[in-house]
Structures are given as structure tokens and as C-alpha cells.
Scaffold this active site. Structure first.
Site, PDB file in Angstrom:
ATOM      1  N   MET A  38      37.237 -28.761  27.633  1.00  0.00           N
ATOM      2  CA  MET A  38      36.399 -28.700  26.318  1.00  0.00           C
ATOM      3  C   MET A  38      37.416 -29.571  25.387  1.00  0.00           C
ATOM      4  SD  MET A  38      35.408 -24.643  26.180  1.00  0.00           S
ATOM      5  CE  MET A  38      36.797 -23.931  26.954  1.00  0.00           C
TER       6      MET A  38
ATOM      7  N   GLN B 141      39.988 -33.864  34.221  1.00  0.00           N
ATOM      8  CA  GLN B 141      38.838 -34.642  33.918  1.00  0.00           C
ATOM      9  C   GLN B 141      38.924 -35.910  33.257  1.00  0.00           C
ATOM     10  OE1 GLN B 141      35.456 -33.562  31.209  1.00  0.00           O
ATOM     11  NE2 GLN B 141      34.377 -32.913  33.013  1.00  0.00           N
TER      12      GLN B 141
ATOM     13  N   CYS C 130      28.727 -34.898  29.447  1.00  0.00           N
ATOM     14  CA  CYS C 130      29.301 -34.679  27.765  1.00  0.00           C
ATOM     15  C   CYS C 130      28.009 -35.579  27.116  1.00  0.00           C
ATOM     16  CB  CYS C 130      30.600 -35.262  27.660  1.00  0.00           C
ATOM     17  SG  CYS C 130      30.772 -35.254  26.036  1.00  0.00           S
TER      18      CYS C 130
ATOM     19  N   HIS D 288      26.489 -27.910  34.805  1.00  0.00           N
ATOM     20  CA  HIS D 288      25.735 -27.351  33.556  1.00  0.00           C
ATOM     21  C   HIS D 288      24.322 -27.455  33.743  1.00  0.00           C
ATOM     22  CE1 HIS D 288      26.481 -26.807  28.901  1.00  0.00           C
ATOM     23  NE2 HIS D 288      25.350 -26.315  29.383  1.00  0.00           N
TER      24      HIS D 288
ATOM     25  N   ASN E  61      27.908 -23.656  35.699  1.00  0.00           N
ATOM     26  CA  ASN E  61      28.229 -23.583  34.206  1.00  0.00           C
ATOM     27  C   ASN E  61      26.912 -23.616  33.235  1.00  0.00           C
ATOM     28  OD1 ASN E  61      29.303 -26.286  32.103  1.00  0.00           O
ATOM     29  ND2 ASN E  61      30.199 -24.094  31.952  1.00  0.00           N
ATOM     30  N   GLY E  62      27.503 -23.225  32.081  1.00  0.00           N
ATOM     31  CA  GLY E  62      26.522 -23.121  30.910  1.00  0.00           C
ATOM     32  C   GLY E  62      25.881 -21.666  30.589  1.00  0.00           C
ATOM     33  N   GLY E  63      26.219 -21.341  29.391  1.00  0.00           N
ATOM     34  CA  GLY E  63      25.391 -20.144  28.900  1.00  0.00           C
ATOM     35  C   GLY E  63      26.135 -18.914  29.319  1.00  0.00           C
TER      36      GLY E  63
ATOM     37  N   GLY F 276      33.060 -21.625  29.807  1.00  0.00           N
ATOM     38  CA  GLY F 276      33.671 -22.472  28.617  1.00  0.00           C
ATOM     39  C   GLY F 276      33.851 -22.012  27.326  1.00  0.00           C
TER      40      GLY F 276
END
Length: 331
Positions: free
Chosen positions: A16, A68, A98, A169, A209-211, A231
Site C-alpha cells: 500500500m 513489489q 494500481c 484484486h 484480495n479486495g474488500g 490491505g
């Protein structure tokens, strides 16, 4: 000879920007010994031409840590990956997710979803340059792409180059019309599609990943997938990480209370202060530690108001911690 660190992706903390710096990772490592941590994205160009220690330096105590990278030039990415491997990272990850304007202007990040062949070329060049694992982080598609076409196409390309680990994601990224912040919440989640990708590519390690707002909800959503990545939840409510080692890895959790986590992090803070670092650089990552607990507001207020002051030291952290105790006693 140093023993190679093999990344275990069953639970990961997402890369992040402006958040997962070395101080954040050191704090998260107090809470979990086993989760795989990721750096902020560093561009391959910056690593080639900038201050490498400032950009990607890290303490071995943070391990396991993955680097990353952002970029779209295979040769440059290969050199940056080699630099990361030489520094001791246990994995190098390519960012194809991103959605920021700055990333798009550099032809990397989520816009790479439109160029699966280039993504595959980049990953292959990185893989050939280093001995540690090379992985990909992506979205399910961008803009008007149909995810059920775009995502399997991308996975087919990268799998053909020997890449076996992908973090997905589970949202599209809208590169036109939505801000990076909006792209983290407005495009709908499609966990089903990610699960379908595991069925279609059974030999690939696929991380969701995600939510994912809590460790519990993340594990519930995992299903047939190989792991989960938290995240914003890991950052804003870091105590979630304190249950990871037991719930995911079957090990003992390293700390049993937020107070114990603070105590375990204090020696690191002291070392950084002695090295000339400002207190706020460390404590800004701790603000959510008492989230949902008595004293959380006092903890945040004291750190936010006082850690930024010149010469602020450990007494500020101790004062903030003491302010939580009366609240806990009266709860």
C-alpha cells in the site's frame, strides 16, 4: 550460508503506497510472525537511478518480505528485481493493479491488464534474472474489458512463462472516471470469478484480495483459493493481524493484547529515534491498534497531536497507552 526464506502466501498484507513502509512492516511483524508482508510499490526506474537504501532498504527482522515493483520495461525490471534479490527479499512481485494517474502515465500498474504479452515478457525477464519467486498482482480487468475474457487471457500468458503465483484484486479498475480511492470500493467485487480461475488454472497459486474487512471474513471468502491478502483492514485495524498465526498457520500468536504489542514495538521505536527518525514515522501506523476497544479515541488523539512534535519520544507512546487503561478499567 544464509538459509533461503520461502514465502508462505496463505496470508499476506497488501502493498500500500505511503503506508507499508519499513516502520509499518516492523509493527506488523510484532503482530504476526508468519504473514507475508509486502513493500510499497517501487518503480524499476527509481531503483535504477535513486537512493536504493531509502527506497527498498529493510531490516531482516521484517522477513518474510516481498518487494513489489512497478514498471513495463523487461530489462529494467530484471535489473530492479536483481537488486531486490541481492538485498535479501524473498519474493519480487509485479504490480498490474494500481489505477493511479501517475502509474498510468508510466505505462504500468492496472493499464498493463490491456497488454498481457508485455506482462508475460516482464515477468519472464524478472524470473530469469533471479532465483527467488516472481509473482503478479492484478485486477480482474480494466475499463470496458470483459473480466471473464481478460483475466483468463492474462493468466494463460503468465502461466506459459512459468509464473505460478498470482494475487487477484477481485474488482475491475476504471482508469477513466474513478479516482484511485474510488477504485478501491466502487467497482463491484467478483469473488466467484477468482474462484473460477482456480478451477481453470489448478496448478497456479491464486491469492484473493479486495474488500476483505476482517481475518474471519477473509478466511470465509477464501474457499478453494490458496490464500488471502488483506490491505486497508490490516492497516486501519491492525489487531486483526494478531490472530493470523493461530488461525492460518496453526502456531501461537506472538502477542496476546494490544498493550503487549505496544511493549514489543517500543524497542524498535527507540532504535529509530536514536537513528534520527521522527516519532510520527512509527506511531502513524499504530493509530488503529485499539480500534473498537475502550480508550481507542484517547490513544489516537494523544499520538496524533503529540508524535509530530519536534523531539517527541517514547513518553508520548507511554502516555497514550496509559490513557487507555482507565477506559478499560471502567468498561
Amino acid at each position: 550460508m544464509t538459509t533461503a526464506i520461502i514465502p508462505d502466501r496463505r496470508f499476506c498484507v497488501a502493498p500500500m503506497m505511503d503506508w507499508t513502509d519499513r516502520h509499518c512492516r516492523s509493527f506488523h511483524r510484532v503482530l504476526t510472525r508468519h504473514a507475508l508482508l509486502y513493500t510499497e510499490m517501487a518503480t524499476s526506474a527509481a531503483i535504477m537511478h535513486g537512493d536504493v537504501e531509502r527506497l527498498i532498504g529493510f531490516d531482516p527482522a521484517e522477513q518474510a518480505v516481498a518487494l513489489q515493483l512497478g514498471g513495463s520495461d523487461p530489462d529494467e525490471l530484471a535489473k530492479a528485481a536483481r537488486t531486490g534479490a541481492d538485498r535479501g527479499y524473498c519474493e519480487v512481485n509485479l504490480n498490474a493493479g494500481c489505477p493511479s494517474d501517475r502509474v498510468q502515465s508510466g505505462r504500468f500498474g492496472a493499464c498493463l491488464m490491456r497488454e498481457p504479452e508485455l506482462v508475460a515478457d516482464c515477468l519472464q525477464a524478472m524470473k530469469e534474472a533471479i532465483a527467488i519467486p516472481v509473482t503478479l498482482k492484478c485486477r480482474i480487468g480494466v475499463d470496458d474489458q470483459e473480466p471473464r475474457d481478460a483475466l483468463p487471457d492474462l493468466l494463460s500468458h503468465v502461466q506459459s512463462r512459468g509464473i505460478r503465483s498470482v494475487i487477484i484484486h477481485a474488482r475491475k479498475a476504471w482508469l477513466k472516471g474513478l479516482s484511485p480511492k474510488e477504485n478501491r470500493s466502487i467497482p463491484p467485487l467478483d469473488y466467484d470469478l477468482v474462484h473460477e480461475m482456480k478451477a481453470a488454472f489448478p496448478d497456479m497459486e491464486i491469492i484473493l484480495n479486495g474488500g476483505l474487512e476482517t481475518l474471519e471474513s477473509g478466511l470465509a471468502a477464501q474457499g478453494n483459493l490458496d490464500g488471502i491478502m488483506l490491505g486497508r483492514a490490516a492497516y486501519h485495524t491492525p489487531w486483526e493481524l494478531a490472530g493470523v498465526d493461530h488461525a492460518v498457520y496453526g502456531a501461537g500468536n506472538p502477542v496476546t493484547s494490544p498493550d503487549a504489542a505496544v511493549a514489543a514495538y517500543l524497542p524498535y521505536i527507540q532504535r529509530q529515534l536514536e537513528a534520527g527518525m521522527r516519532l510520527h514515522s512509527m506511531t502513524r501506523h499504530m493509530l488503529g491498534l485499539f480500534h473498537g476497544r475502550p480508550g481507542a479515541r484517547q490513544w489516537r488523539r494523544i499520538l496524533s497531536e503529540n508524535a509530530v512534535r519536534d523531539g517527541a519520544g517514547l513518553d508520548v507512546v507511554r502516555e497514550a497507552l496509559a490513557a487507555t487503561q482507565p477506559a478499560m478499567a471502567s468498561a
